[in-house]
Scaffold this motif. Structure first.
Motif, PDB file in Angstrom:
ATOM      1  N   UNK A 238       0.847  -1.189   0.000  1.00 45.50           N
ATOM      2  CA  UNK A 238       0.000   0.000   0.000  1.00 45.50           C
ATOM      3  C   UNK A 238       0.885   1.242   0.000  1.00 45.50           C
ATOM      4  N   UNK A 239       0.911   2.001  -1.112  1.00 45.98           N
ATOM      5  CA  UNK A 239       1.764   3.187  -1.183  1.00 45.98           C
ATOM      6  C   UNK A 239       1.461   4.218  -0.098  1.00 45.98           C
ATOM      7  N   UNK A 240       0.233   4.205   0.434  1.00 43.90           N
ATOM      8  CA  UNK A 240      -0.124   5.193   1.457  1.00 43.90           C
ATOM      9  C   UNK A 240       0.655   4.979   2.748  1.00 43.90           C
ATOM     10  N   UNK A 241       1.171   3.762   2.950  1.00 48.12           N
ATOM     11  CA  UNK A 241       1.915   3.451   4.164  1.00 48.12           C
ATOM     12  C   UNK A 241       3.420   3.491   3.935  1.00 48.12           C
ATOM     13  N   UNK A 242       3.845   3.941   2.758  1.00 45.36           N
ATOM     14  CA  UNK A 242       5.249   3.861   2.388  1.00 45.36           C
ATOM     15  C   UNK A 242       6.139   4.700   3.304  1.00 45.36           C
ATOM     16  N   UNK A 243       5.693   5.887   3.691  1.00 45.72           N
ATOM     17  CA  UNK A 243       6.516   6.737   4.543  1.00 45.72           C
ATOM     18  C   UNK A 243       6.775   6.054   5.883  1.00 45.72           C
ATOM     19  N   UNK A 244       5.719   5.534   6.504  1.00 49.68           N
ATOM     20  CA  UNK A 244       5.872   4.868   7.787  1.00 49.68           C
ATOM     21  C   UNK A 244       6.763   3.645   7.699  1.00 49.68           C
ATOM     22  N   UNK A 245       6.597   2.854   6.627  1.00 48.86           N
ATOM     23  CA  UNK A 245       7.422   1.662   6.455  1.00 48.86           C
ATOM     24  C   UNK A 245       8.892   2.034   6.283  1.00 48.86           C
ATOM     25  N   UNK A 246       9.145   3.090   5.534  1.00 50.57           N
ATOM     26  CA  UNK A 246      10.524   3.519   5.314  1.00 50.57           C
ATOM     27  C   UNK A 246      11.151   4.007   6.617  1.00 50.57           C
ATOM     28  N   UNK A 247      10.419   4.814   7.377  1.00 44.77           N
ATOM     29  CA  UNK A 247      10.942   5.312   8.651  1.00 44.77           C
ATOM     30  C   UNK A 247      11.219   4.162   9.613  1.00 44.77           C
ATOM     31  N   UNK A 248      10.317   3.187   9.682  1.00 46.02           N
ATOM     32  CA  UNK A 248      10.524   2.050  10.583  1.00 46.02           C
ATOM     33  C   UNK A 248      11.760   1.248  10.174  1.00 46.02           C
ATOM     34  N   UNK A 249      11.920   1.030   8.866  1.00 52.63           N
ATOM     35  CA  UNK A 249      13.071   0.261   8.390  1.00 52.63           C
ATOM     36  C   UNK A 249      14.373   0.983   8.690  1.00 52.63           C
ATOM     37  N   UNK A 250      14.401   2.289   8.444  1.00 53.31           N
ATOM     38  CA  UNK A 250      15.628   3.052   8.704  1.00 53.31           C
ATOM     39  C   UNK A 250      15.889   3.188  10.201  1.00 53.31           C
ATOM     40  N   UNK A 251      14.841   3.317  10.991  1.00 52.72           N
ATOM     41  CA  UNK A 251      14.997   3.381  12.447  1.00 52.72           C
ATOM     42  C   UNK A 251      15.577   2.077  12.976  1.00 52.72           C
ATOM     43  N   UNK A 252      15.181   0.964  12.372  1.00 50.85           N
ATOM     44  CA  UNK A 252      15.633  -0.331  12.827  1.00 50.85           C
ATOM     45  C   UNK A 252      17.103  -0.604  12.598  1.00 50.85           C
ATOM     46  N   UNK A 253      17.743   0.149  11.716  1.00 50.78           N
ATOM     47  CA  UNK A 253      19.155  -0.112  11.439  1.00 50.78           C
ATOM     48  C   UNK A 253      20.095   0.757  12.281  1.00 50.78           C
ATOM     49  N   UNK A 254      19.561   1.668  13.092  1.00 50.56           N
ATOM     50  CA  UNK A 254      20.388   2.556  13.911  1.00 50.56           C
ATOM     51  C   UNK A 254      20.513   1.963  15.313  1.00 50.56           C
ATOM     52  N   UNK A 255      21.705   1.572  15.686  1.00 49.09           N
ATOM     53  CA  UNK A 255      21.895   1.045  17.035  1.00 49.09           C
ATOM     54  C   UNK A 255      21.937   2.201  18.029  1.00 49.09           C
ATOM     55  N   UNK A 256      21.373   2.018  19.226  1.00 48.05           N
ATOM     56  CA  UNK A 256      21.380   3.097  20.232  1.00 48.05           C
ATOM     57  C   UNK A 256      22.795   3.570  20.554  1.00 48.05           C
ATOM     58  N   UNK A 257      23.735   2.637  20.619  1.00 44.50           N
ATOM     59  CA  UNK A 257      25.115   3.011  20.949  1.00 44.50           C
ATOM     60  C   UNK A 257      25.708   3.951  19.905  1.00 44.50           C
ATOM     61  N   UNK A 258      25.278   3.782  18.650  1.00 49.44           N
ATOM     62  CA  UNK A 258      25.822   4.604  17.564  1.00 49.44           C
ATOM     63  C   UNK A 258      25.497   6.076  17.756  1.00 49.44           C
ATOM     64  N   UNK A 259      24.373   6.364  18.399  1.00 48.81           N
ATOM     65  CA  UNK A 259      23.962   7.761  18.605  1.00 48.81           C
ATOM     66  C   UNK A 259      24.160   8.202  20.056  1.00 48.81           C
ATOM     67  N   UNK A 260      24.963   7.434  20.802  1.00 47.98           N
ATOM     68  CA  UNK A 260      25.333   7.858  22.154  1.00 47.98           C
ATOM     69  C   UNK A 260      24.356   7.519  23.253  1.00 47.98           C
ATOM     70  N   UNK A 261      23.417   6.597  23.001  1.00 48.78           N
ATOM     71  CA  UNK A 261      22.462   6.218  24.038  1.00 48.78           C
ATOM     72  C   UNK A 261      22.992   5.036  24.843  1.00 48.78           C
ATOM     73  N   UNK A 262      22.754   5.082  26.142  1.00 46.58           N
ATOM     74  CA  UNK A 262      23.142   3.980  27.017  1.00 46.58           C
ATOM     75  C   UNK A 262      21.995   2.990  27.104  1.00 46.58           C
TER      76      UNK A 262
END
Length: 299
Positions: free
Chosen positions: A17-41
């Motif tokens: 569903x193209x209407x959900x594309x933005x949310x799917x993209x944000x979730x996928x990109x969010x999932x590849x960022x480790x907390x440690x990479x951005x300084x979170x404990x």
């Protein structure tokens, strides 16, 4: 990804569903960022891969509620400042940033359908037998070619030999793995390009149907699609295999022919041996084989 594995079994039918594309993209990109990479404990086990929604919202300087609404498709057309903050926090590259903007900014008018103009046909002819060339549209359909280009692709000029859609060929035809020694790279490129096209043409029913078909039929396609990969193919080197020449390593250029402002239209792919004498000789043998039936018919 194992480039020698067979396509996985189809999962239950699921539509894209193209209407959900933005949310799917944000979730996928969010999932590849480790907390440690951005300084979170991080303490203890986490039930989510990558950043939590509230962590991303905090790092981007926006409210959690607003970010949740973005992922759920309940908020549209975020400001340029919000998009820039999200892109920066998610570490998006140039292609991914462009895709994020396309997804977030609803297109009010559809892009024109790309077409192969007489000038483009003339360019393919002018390249002659020496340089393989072909043209694809935003759905990765091969829509024009010169004879050497069609043969290099494994007979794209003859629908009986292979599907003219590059993505369908890659994921559904076992012959694609022999034709593309670096199959995993080519597969990721194809999915990434379809994702770019889906962002610029959310109302293209044929494109949505193709993505849905491949998602249902190929576990490997689903896996790459769900990762959120975005690819804009420009230039580089590729390995291709043909029965008459063996494996060829060729330079390539992907020349964009826009269908409209900011839109994906046609892409002219041109291959060259560069300074590789062995590749040049192999291409010459392939060109002679392609021309032989024509010469015999006109003799």
């Amino acid at each position: 990804m194992d480039s020698t594995s067979a396509p996985g079994p189809a999962e239950p039918a699921r539509s894209v569903d193209p209407r959900h594309a933005l949310g799917e993209f944000l979730r996928a990109r969010r999932g590849r960022i480790s907390p440690e990479l951005v300084g979170l404990t991080v303490g203890g086990r986490r039930r989510v891969r990558g950043l939590r929604r509230e962590e991303l919202a905090q790092l981007a300087g926006i409210s959690v509620d607003y970010y949740v609404r973005l992922e759920q498709g309940r908020s549209t057309q975020p400001s340029a400042e919000v998009l820039d903050a999200l892109a920066r926090t998610l570490g998006l590259d140039e292609a991914e940033r462009h895709h994020l903007v396309n997804l977030a900014c609803a297109r009010r008018t559809p892009l024109p359908t790309p077409r192969v103009t007489p000038v483009l046909h003339s360019m393919l002819t002018a390249l002659g037998a020496g340089l393989p060339a072909f043209v694809t549209d935003h759905r990765l359909d091969v829509v024009a070619w010169n004879p050497l280009g069609a043969e290099l692709l494994g007979g794209a000029g003859d629908p009986a030999r292979r599907d003219r859609n590059q993505a369908r060929f890659l994921f559904l035809d076992p012959a694609a793995r022999a034709a593309h020694p670096d199959w995993a790279d080519r597969a990721a490129e194809a999915v990434g390009q379809l994702r770019v096209a889906s962002g610029t043409r959310p109302d293209d029913a044929e494109l949505t149907a193709l993505i849905t078909e491949l998602s249902r039929a190929s576990a490997e396609f689903r896996g790459i699609w769900e990762s959120g990969e975005v690819v804009m193919c420009r230039a580089g080197r590729k390995r291709l295999h043909h029965a008459l020449t063996g494996t060829l390593t060729l330079d390539f250029e992907a020349l964009l022919v826009p269908a409209g402002p900011g839109g994906t239209g046609l892409v002219l792919h041109v291959f060259s041996p560069g300074g590789d004498a062995a590749a040049a000789a192999a291409l010459a043998r392939l060109a002679a084989a392609v021309a032989a039936p024509v010469l015999a018919a006109t003799a």
